[in-house]
Design a protein around this motif. Structure first.
Motif, PDB file in Angstrom:
ATOM      1  N   ASP A 100      32.280  39.796  31.743  1.00 45.27           N
ATOM      2  CA  ASP A 100      33.301  40.788  31.396  1.00 45.27           C
ATOM      3  C   ASP A 100      34.562  40.593  32.228  1.00 45.27           C
ATOM      4  OD1 ASP A 100      31.619  42.048  29.570  1.00 45.27           O
ATOM      5  OD2 ASP A 100      30.819  43.432  31.090  1.00 45.27           O
ATOM      6  N   GLY A 101      35.699  40.820  31.597  1.00 46.03           N
ATOM      7  CA  GLY A 101      36.973  40.821  32.303  1.00 46.03           C
ATOM      8  C   GLY A 101      37.509  39.465  32.686  1.00 46.03           C
ATOM      9  N   MET A 102      36.974  38.409  32.096  1.00 50.21           N
ATOM     10  CA  MET A 102      37.375  37.063  32.490  1.00 50.21           C
ATOM     11  C   MET A 102      38.132  36.323  31.381  1.00 50.21           C
ATOM     12  SD  MET A 102      36.285  36.878  35.609  1.00 50.21           S
ATOM     13  CE  MET A 102      36.488  35.136  35.934  1.00 50.21           C
ATOM     14  N   ASP A 103      38.635  37.076  30.417  1.00 53.27           N
ATOM     15  CA  ASP A 103      39.309  36.465  29.272  1.00 53.27           C
ATOM     16  C   ASP A 103      40.545  35.661  29.669  1.00 53.27           C
ATOM     17  OD1 ASP A 103      37.399  37.574  27.626  1.00 53.27           O
ATOM     18  OD2 ASP A 103      38.642  39.293  27.070  1.00 53.27           O
ATOM     19  N   ASP A 104      41.351  36.196  30.587  1.00 57.19           N
ATOM     20  CA  ASP A 104      42.562  35.480  31.002  1.00 57.19           C
ATOM     21  C   ASP A 104      42.225  34.153  31.663  1.00 57.19           C
ATOM     22  OD1 ASP A 104      44.128  37.538  30.021  1.00 57.19           O
ATOM     23  OD2 ASP A 104      44.547  38.417  31.984  1.00 57.19           O
ATOM     24  N   CYS A 105      41.186  34.167  32.471  1.00 55.96           N
ATOM     25  CA  CYS A 105      40.770  32.946  33.154  1.00 55.96           C
ATOM     26  C   CYS A 105      40.248  31.926  32.140  1.00 55.96           C
ATOM     27  CB  CYS A 105      39.711  33.255  34.212  1.00 55.96           C
ATOM     28  SG  CYS A 105      39.392  31.871  35.317  1.00 55.96           S
ATOM     29  N   ALA A 106      39.418  32.369  31.224  1.00 58.58           N
ATOM     30  CA  ALA A 106      38.872  31.464  30.208  1.00 58.58           C
ATOM     31  C   ALA A 106      39.993  30.852  29.375  1.00 58.58           C
ATOM     32  CB  ALA A 106      37.885  32.207  29.316  1.00 58.58           C
ATOM     33  N   THR A 107      40.981  31.648  29.015  1.00 53.87           N
ATOM     34  CA  THR A 107      42.110  31.156  28.225  1.00 53.87           C
ATOM     35  C   THR A 107      42.914  30.125  29.009  1.00 53.87           C
ATOM     36  OG1 THR A 107      42.251  33.204  26.957  1.00 53.87           O
ATOM     37  CG2 THR A 107      44.237  31.834  27.034  1.00 53.87           C
ATOM     38  N   ALA A 108      43.211  30.421  30.271  1.00 54.78           N
ATOM     39  CA  ALA A 108      43.962  29.476  31.108  1.00 54.78           C
ATOM     40  C   ALA A 108      43.200  28.165  31.254  1.00 54.78           C
ATOM     41  CB  ALA A 108      44.244  30.089  32.480  1.00 54.78           C
ATOM     42  N   CYS A 109      41.888  28.263  31.411  1.00 53.47           N
ATOM     43  CA  CYS A 109      41.058  27.056  31.540  1.00 53.47           C
ATOM     44  C   CYS A 109      41.067  26.239  30.261  1.00 53.47           C
ATOM     45  CB  CYS A 109      39.626  27.434  31.908  1.00 53.47           C
ATOM     46  SG  CYS A 109      39.421  28.055  33.585  1.00 53.47           S
ATOM     47  N   ARG A 110      40.933  26.892  29.116  1.00 56.15           N
ATOM     48  CA  ARG A 110      40.935  26.183  27.831  1.00 56.15           C
ATOM     49  C   ARG A 110      42.286  25.490  27.586  1.00 56.15           C
ATOM     50  NH1 ARG A 110      35.867  25.392  26.632  1.00 56.15           N
ATOM     51  NH2 ARG A 110      34.655  27.265  26.241  1.00 56.15           N
ATOM     52  N   GLU A 111      43.367  26.183  27.892  1.00 57.68           N
ATOM     53  CA  GLU A 111      44.701  25.596  27.705  1.00 57.68           C
ATOM     54  C   GLU A 111      44.912  24.403  28.626  1.00 57.68           C
ATOM     55  OE1 GLU A 111      47.345  28.926  28.207  1.00 57.68           O
ATOM     56  OE2 GLU A 111      46.827  29.753  26.226  1.00 57.68           O
ATOM     57  N   CYS A 112      44.468  24.530  29.858  1.00 54.31           N
ATOM     58  CA  CYS A 112      44.599  23.427  30.814  1.00 54.31           C
ATOM     59  C   CYS A 112      43.736  22.246  30.387  1.00 54.31           C
ATOM     60  CB  CYS A 112      44.222  23.907  32.215  1.00 54.31           C
ATOM     61  SG  CYS A 112      44.530  22.663  33.486  1.00 54.31           S
ATOM     62  N   ALA A 113      42.514  22.514  29.968  1.00 54.60           N
ATOM     63  CA  ALA A 113      41.624  21.442  29.530  1.00 54.60           C
ATOM     64  C   ALA A 113      42.247  20.658  28.376  1.00 54.60           C
ATOM     65  CB  ALA A 113      40.269  22.017  29.119  1.00 54.60           C
ATOM     66  N   GLN A 114      42.796  21.368  27.413  1.00 52.63           N
ATOM     67  CA  GLN A 114      43.410  20.701  26.260  1.00 52.63           C
ATOM     68  C   GLN A 114      44.597  19.850  26.694  1.00 52.63           C
ATOM     69  OE1 GLN A 114      42.372  20.375  23.145  1.00 52.63           O
ATOM     70  NE2 GLN A 114      44.134  19.076  22.745  1.00 52.63           N
ATOM     71  N   SER A 115      45.442  20.393  27.541  1.00 54.56           N
ATOM     72  CA  SER A 115      46.617  19.662  28.009  1.00 54.56           C
ATOM     73  C   SER A 115      46.216  18.437  28.830  1.00 54.56           C
ATOM     74  CB  SER A 115      47.504  20.600  28.835  1.00 54.56           C
ATOM     75  OG  SER A 115      48.721  19.972  29.139  1.00 54.56           O
ATOM     76  N   CYS A 116      45.213  18.591  29.681  1.00 54.90           N
ATOM     77  CA  CYS A 116      44.743  17.462  30.496  1.00 54.90           C
ATOM     78  C   CYS A 116      44.096  16.378  29.639  1.00 54.90           C
ATOM     79  CB  CYS A 116      43.776  17.946  31.575  1.00 54.90           C
ATOM     80  SG  CYS A 116      44.622  18.651  33.010  1.00 54.90           S
ATOM     81  N   ARG A 117      43.374  16.793  28.604  1.00 52.91           N
ATOM     82  CA  ARG A 117      42.800  15.799  27.689  1.00 52.91           C
ATOM     83  C   ARG A 117      43.914  14.972  27.032  1.00 52.91           C
ATOM     84  NH1 ARG A 117      38.773  19.322  26.977  1.00 52.91           N
ATOM     85  NH2 ARG A 117      39.817  20.562  25.392  1.00 52.91           N
ATOM     86  N   GLU A 118      44.947  15.658  26.606  1.00 52.37           N
ATOM     87  CA  GLU A 118      46.080  14.959  25.981  1.00 52.37           C
ATOM     88  C   GLU A 118      46.747  14.017  26.968  1.00 52.37           C
ATOM     89  OE1 GLU A 118      48.543  18.044  24.320  1.00 52.37           O
ATOM     90  OE2 GLU A 118      46.964  18.667  22.931  1.00 52.37           O
ATOM     91  N   MET A 119      46.921  14.450  28.198  1.00 57.85           N
ATOM     92  CA  MET A 119      47.550  13.605  29.223  1.00 57.85           C
ATOM     93  C   MET A 119      46.702  12.384  29.538  1.00 57.85           C
ATOM     94  SD  MET A 119      50.547  14.288  30.255  1.00 57.85           S
ATOM     95  CE  MET A 119      50.528  13.099  31.569  1.00 57.85           C
ATOM     96  N   SER A 120      45.405  12.566  29.562  1.00 55.86           N
ATOM     97  CA  SER A 120      44.509  11.465  29.945  1.00 55.86           C
ATOM     98  C   SER A 120      44.237  10.508  28.793  1.00 55.86           C
ATOM     99  CB  SER A 120      43.189  12.016  30.466  1.00 55.86           C
ATOM    100  OG  SER A 120      42.421  12.582  29.413  1.00 55.86           O
ATOM    101  N   GLY A 121      44.591  10.927  27.584  1.00 51.79           N
ATOM    102  CA  GLY A 121      44.311  10.108  26.420  1.00 51.79           C
ATOM    103  C   GLY A 121      42.846  10.165  26.007  1.00 51.79           C
ATOM    104  N   TYR A 122      42.141  11.159  26.531  1.00 52.19           N
ATOM    105  CA  TYR A 122      40.720  11.308  26.262  1.00 52.19           C
ATOM    106  C   TYR A 122      40.506  12.435  25.275  1.00 52.19           C
ATOM    107  CZ  TYR A 122      35.754  12.241  27.164  1.00 52.19           C
ATOM    108  OH  TYR A 122      34.407  12.439  27.035  1.00 52.19           O
ATOM    109  N   SER A 123      39.775  12.185  24.223  1.00 55.17           N
ATOM    110  CA  SER A 123      39.475  13.255  23.267  1.00 55.17           C
ATOM    111  C   SER A 123      37.986  13.505  23.236  1.00 55.17           C
ATOM    112  CB  SER A 123      39.993  12.908  21.873  1.00 55.17           C
ATOM    113  OG  SER A 123      39.369  11.726  21.420  1.00 55.17           O
TER     114      SER A 123
END
Length: 124
Positions: A100-123
């Protein structure tokens, strides 16, 4: 007198838009995870402070900061660090989504993961 437009310091580090986006996502995730761990989780107790979850949040904050630093320094290893950052951010998001109450953290993590995947060229 018109207010001056604030410009991110990151704008001066690189002209690559995708890197700027990734730097911002890593910075946001670092701040969000660290703040949530040190405030929300510690104050909530229970499952929020179980070793596995709390350690993962701290690992996530730290790898995001490291990834950010590698990109800012122009390191030849940035892509590899971004790849592991994405993996850790995904794991942290999954852990946060179970509490409970961790939605902002989960969202920030998902956004960072997606951006880092794009930067690394890894899908996934």
């Amino acid at each position: 007198m018109t207010p001056k437009k604030e410009t991110s310091m990151f704008m001066y580090m690189t002209n690559d838009q995708s890197m700027q986006t990734c730097i911002a996502a890593c910075d946001n995730c670092h701040q969000t995870c660290l703040q949530a761990a040190m405030n929300h989780c510690l104050e909530s107790g229970g499952r929020h402070v179980e070793a596995g979850h709390f350690r993962l949040m701290m690992n996530c904050a730290e790898i995001c900061q490291t990834s950010l630093n590698f990109m800012l320094s122009g390191s030849q290893y940035s892509n590899q660090v971004c790849r592991i950052c994405a993996e850790i951010c995904d794991a942290c998001a999954k852990s946060c989504e179970q509490l409970d109450g961790m939605d902002d953290c989960a969202t920030a993590c998902r956004e960072c993961a997606q951006s880092c995947r794009e930067m690394s060229g890894y899908s996934v």
